[in-house]
Enzyme design. Structure first.
Site, PDB file in Angstrom:
ATOM      1  N   GLY A 186     -64.282  16.663 -58.322  1.00  0.00           N
ATOM      2  CA  GLY A 186     -63.981  17.598 -57.247  1.00  0.00           C
ATOM      3  C   GLY A 186     -63.942  16.997 -55.861  1.00  0.00           C
ATOM      4  N   ALA A 212     -61.295  13.017 -63.044  1.00  0.00           N
ATOM      5  CA  ALA A 212     -62.182  13.323 -61.914  1.00  0.00           C
ATOM      6  C   ALA A 212     -61.830  12.552 -60.653  1.00  0.00           C
ATOM      7  CB  ALA A 212     -63.649  13.062 -62.251  1.00  0.00           C
ATOM      8  N   GLY A 213     -61.770  13.285 -59.563  1.00  0.00           N
ATOM      9  CA  GLY A 213     -61.643  12.695 -58.239  1.00  0.00           C
ATOM     10  C   GLY A 213     -60.226  12.492 -57.754  1.00  0.00           C
ATOM     11  N   LYS A 269     -64.201  17.268 -74.982  1.00  0.00           N
ATOM     12  CA  LYS A 269     -64.338  16.425 -73.800  1.00  0.00           C
ATOM     13  C   LYS A 269     -65.821  16.368 -73.491  1.00  0.00           C
ATOM     14  CE  LYS A 269     -63.669  15.988 -68.946  1.00  0.00           C
ATOM     15  NZ  LYS A 269     -63.586  16.762 -67.694  1.00  0.00           N
ATOM     16  N   ASN A 291     -57.888  18.742 -62.141  1.00  0.00           N
ATOM     17  CA  ASN A 291     -58.232  20.155 -62.041  1.00  0.00           C
ATOM     18  C   ASN A 291     -58.262  20.609 -60.577  1.00  0.00           C
ATOM     19  OD1 ASN A 291     -60.700  22.280 -63.716  1.00  0.00           O
ATOM     20  ND2 ASN A 291     -59.285  22.786 -62.113  1.00  0.00           N
ATOM     21  N   THR A 292     -59.291  20.158 -59.852  1.00  0.00           N
ATOM     22  CA  THR A 292     -59.504  20.680 -58.503  1.00  0.00           C
ATOM     23  C   THR A 292     -58.273  20.555 -57.608  1.00  0.00           C
ATOM     24  OG1 THR A 292     -61.837  20.143 -58.667  1.00  0.00           O
ATOM     25  CG2 THR A 292     -60.965  20.455 -56.447  1.00  0.00           C
TER      26      THR A 292
END
Lengths: 66, 269
Positions: free
Chosen positions: B169, B195-196, B108, B217-218
């Protein structure tokens, strides 16, 4: 012999190989990657690669991340 | 220690990246979990088959510390990222180290020179993609939601493209919706929104729009109950995909009655 390992200078009494360095540091070669002066070493190169005064070594492993 | 990822079954509607099929369209990042136990529970609950990891210096004060003790590599494809790289050369270096550390040559690609927004550098990302693809890597570049760049990355040998929904994040959701829509429309590679994405509904929105997968993830890692949030995202991803495949109706500016317009009773005067 002084080596820079992960940014810190370490002194070794005698010449050692890359594999011996990992042993001395308690690091499992199977879970890490080894870079010597900017060149990635394959696992099967570790035993036969002698380290020299002033060499810069990076030993990296996987950590959690996105 | 090269491991071979073998899906448990042939999924009905697989996500196919570089010829490899995956049953789940949710990719999970392993960062920011409160403990390895919480991470493992979330990985299980997510149903993810691809999990991302980062590469960092061994802590010489704790050389036995090992993330891989917590991830069954027979079941999950480990996708190392190049986080920390600020240019193509640093990313290429990290990718080579990841491969040497025993990962399959999947990467990645992240090149983020600006620490405040962590937005990917398009020029360096393109350059690193060219180099790594030529070296035999399966390259999944994290990118701004730029449809032209997506095509350039395809031409450079990427195996998928990973446009951002919002900065890493931030939990803001699919703020790049229109651009991602164009990327999806034009793509011949899998589009993975990365992301986001901060809520299950954001993931569903991306899949409804036609994205092939999402990476989260976050939003999962810092949830009050990460495993429950992982299940919620998994459900949202399935729902979004199913909605996309079912065929969404077109939007209208004025009302279009759902009930018959004839046979309405006489008006009361």
């Amino acid at each position: 012999m002084n080596l820079t390992v992960n940014g810190a200078v370490r002194e070794f009494a005698e010449a050692i190989s890359a594999a011996q360095l990992l042993d001395a540091l308690g690091i499992d070669a199977e879970r890490t990657a080894f870079e010597l002066n900017g060149r990635v070493l394959a696992r099967d190169e570790l035993a036969a690669t002698a380290l020299a005064e002033g060499d810069s070594v990076e030993v990296v492993r996987f950590v959690s991340g996105g | 220690m090269m491991s071979t990822h073998t899906p448990a079954r042939t999924p009905a509607d697989p996500l196919v990246i570089a010829g490899r099929s995956f049953g789940s369209r949710l990719l999970l990042g392993t960062g920011k979990f409160g403990s390895p136990t919480l991470m493992r529970a979330a990985i299980e609950a997510s149903g993810a088959e691809i999990v991302t990891v980062a590469l960092r210096r061994v802590d010489l004060g704790d050389p036995a510390d090992d993330l891989l003790a917590h991830i069954d590599r027979e079941r999950f494809l480990l996708l190392p990222n190049t986080s920390g790289a600020q240019n193509a050369d640093e990313a290429v270096r990290l990718a080579r180290l990841a491969r040497a550390a025993g990962c399959e040559p999947w990467i990645k690609l992240e090149v983020t020179p600006d620490p405040y927004y962590l937005l990917p550098d398009p020029i360096e990302t393109l350059r690193a993609t060219e180099i790594l693809a030529a070296e035999g890597f399966t390259v999944l570049p994290y990118m701004g939601a730029d449809p032209v760049l997506a095509k350039r990355l395809e031409e450079a040998g990427a195996a998928a493209v990973m446009p951002l929904g919002a900065p890493i994040g931030t939990n803001k959701g699919l703020r790049t919706r229109d651009a991602v829509g164009i990327i999806v429309e034009q793509a011949t590679l899998p589009v993975i929104v990365d992301a986001g994405l901060g809520a299950p509904s954001h993931a569903a929105e991306a899949l409804e729009l036609g994205a092939d997968a999402v990476l989260v993830n976050t939003a999962i890692a810092v949830a009050g109950d990460p495993a429950a949030m992982a299940r919620a995202f998994a459900g949202a991803v399935r729902a979004g995909r199913e909605g996309f495949l079912a065929g969404l109706g077109s939007q209208q500016d004025s009302a279009v009655a759902s009930s018959p317009l004839d046979g309405v009773l006489g008006r009361l005067s």
